[in-house]
Design a protein around this motif. Structure first.
Motif, PDB file in Angstrom:
ATOM      1  N   TRP A 252       0.836  -1.206   0.000  1.00 11.60           N
ATOM      2  CA  TRP A 252       0.000   0.000   0.000  1.00 11.60           C
ATOM      3  C   TRP A 252       0.871   1.255   0.000  1.00 11.60           C
ATOM      4  CZ3 TRP A 252      -4.751   1.473  -1.017  1.00 11.60           C
ATOM      5  CH2 TRP A 252      -5.202   2.715  -0.542  1.00 11.60           C
ATOM      6  N   ARG A 253       1.889   1.267   0.814  1.00 12.23           N
ATOM      7  CA  ARG A 253       2.773   2.428   0.851  1.00 12.23           C
ATOM      8  C   ARG A 253       3.524   2.596  -0.456  1.00 12.23           C
ATOM      9  NH1 ARG A 253       5.564   1.944   6.917  1.00 12.23           N
ATOM     10  NH2 ARG A 253       3.601   2.023   8.101  1.00 12.23           N
TER      11      ARG A 253
ATOM     12  N   TRP B  27       1.579   4.411  -3.021  1.00 17.63           N
ATOM     13  CA  TRP B  27       1.348   5.833  -2.767  1.00 17.63           C
ATOM     14  C   TRP B  27       2.634   6.650  -2.667  1.00 17.63           C
ATOM     15  CZ3 TRP B  27      -3.162   8.251  -3.353  1.00 17.63           C
ATOM     16  CH2 TRP B  27      -4.301   7.470  -3.396  1.00 17.63           C
TER      17      TRP B  27
ATOM     18  N   ARG C 286       5.298   9.024  -3.850  1.00 15.60           N
ATOM     19  CA  ARG C 286       5.300  10.070  -4.867  1.00 15.60           C
ATOM     20  C   ARG C 286       6.668  10.736  -4.920  1.00 15.60           C
ATOM     21  NH1 ARG C 286       1.490   7.701  -6.059  1.00 15.60           N
ATOM     22  NH2 ARG C 286      -0.678   8.378  -6.297  1.00 15.60           N
TER      23      ARG C 286
END
Length: 279
Positions: A271-272, A275, A277
């Motif tokens: 999940w990390r 995300w 960026r």
């Protein structure tokens, strides 16, 4: 890839492009075998150094296309093919052997620069070899790779304090010990204590912060590597940071207890990774 040793971070995983997996696997087994020669079993330091000298001769033979000894043919035959196909820089593989030979002397590190100099031989060459396989050689990418690899090496040291200290292996720099009023003998004695020690906790907190800052310096590299390689590096970086989180959750009492990643950590890491960026 099946390995005999517990590994926190992926090695030649399915995220690695299939064309590069044989080379990545060959590099891994070269380093893993040399590390075992320097660290595993009951051999004397003198015998370990003799074995590493023989191992280095086989590395030279692999580069000069001469026969290698039967003892490590399973390591050097695939490595020779990787060298031929990808022109692996010999100085990077040789640097790893320098670090493993240094391990046989088990000398303390006077300060953090000395510890980072060790990391530049024991860890950073692996990252640079992988960048070489991907055709990436820009100075900034190399610096970021060095930061990630040094951070991973430091994280491994802090994670393994409960194992290394009873064996007489000290990777905490003397300057850090003095800063927190500790000695190598006192730190080793604490590995048998279930009760936290305030000075040791403060020391580990500072070491964790150092490793975290170094990792974050290198983190932008995950957005430079192409395709699946970038995703694998995301998981490597996040896996290292997750170990630091676990040490913090233990209130920095990892001198007596070893944190580790488990299957339960995988969903959070994925999940990390999704995300992450670019800064």
């Amino acid at each position: 890839m099946s390995v005999d040793h517990y590994e926190n971070f992926p090695v030649a995983s399915w995220l690695c492009p299939p064309a590069l997996r044989p080379a990545v696997t060959a590099i891994y087994w070269f380093a893993r075998t040399a590390d075992d020669l320097a660290d595993e079993g009951q051999a004397s330091p003198e015998q370990r150094r003799a074995d590493l000298t023989a191992y280095r001769r086989d590395l030279h033979s692999a580069y000069s296309n001469e026969p290698v000894s039967p003892r490590w043919a399973a390591v050097f035959d695939p490595l020779r093919e990787a060298i031929r196909m990808h022109r692996l820089p010999s100085e990077l593989l040789s640097a790893l052997l320098d670090a493993f030979e240094q391990d046989t002397y088990n000398q303390p590190f006077p300060d953090r620069p000395a510890l980072l100099a060790y990391c530049s031989r024991s860890a950073n060459p692996v990252g640079r070899l992988l960048l070489h396989l991907y055709g990436i050689g820009q100075a900034q990418a190399l610096q970021q790779s060095d930061a990630i690899c040094s951070a991973l090496q430091l994280i491994n040291f802090w994670q393994d304090l409960s194992r290394d200290l009873p064996r007489g292996r000290h990777y905490v720099a003397d300057s850090d010990l003095r800063q927190f009023g500790l000695s190598r003998a006192k730190l080793s004695a604490l590995s048998d204590s279930a009760a936290p020690d305030a000075a040791a906790q403060a020391l580990v907190r500072d070491l964790v912060q150092w490793a975290k800052e170094l990792m974050l310096q290198g983190q932008p590299l995950v957005h430079t590597l192409p395709g699946r390689a970038g995703w694998e590096l995301r998981l490597v970086v996040l896996g290292g940071l997750r170990i630091l989180e676990k040490i913090e959750a233990m209130n920095f009492h990892c001198i007596a207890h070893r944190p580790r990643l488990t299957a339960w950590d995988a969903p959070a890491l994925i999940w990390r990774a999704l995300w992450m960026r670019a800064q």
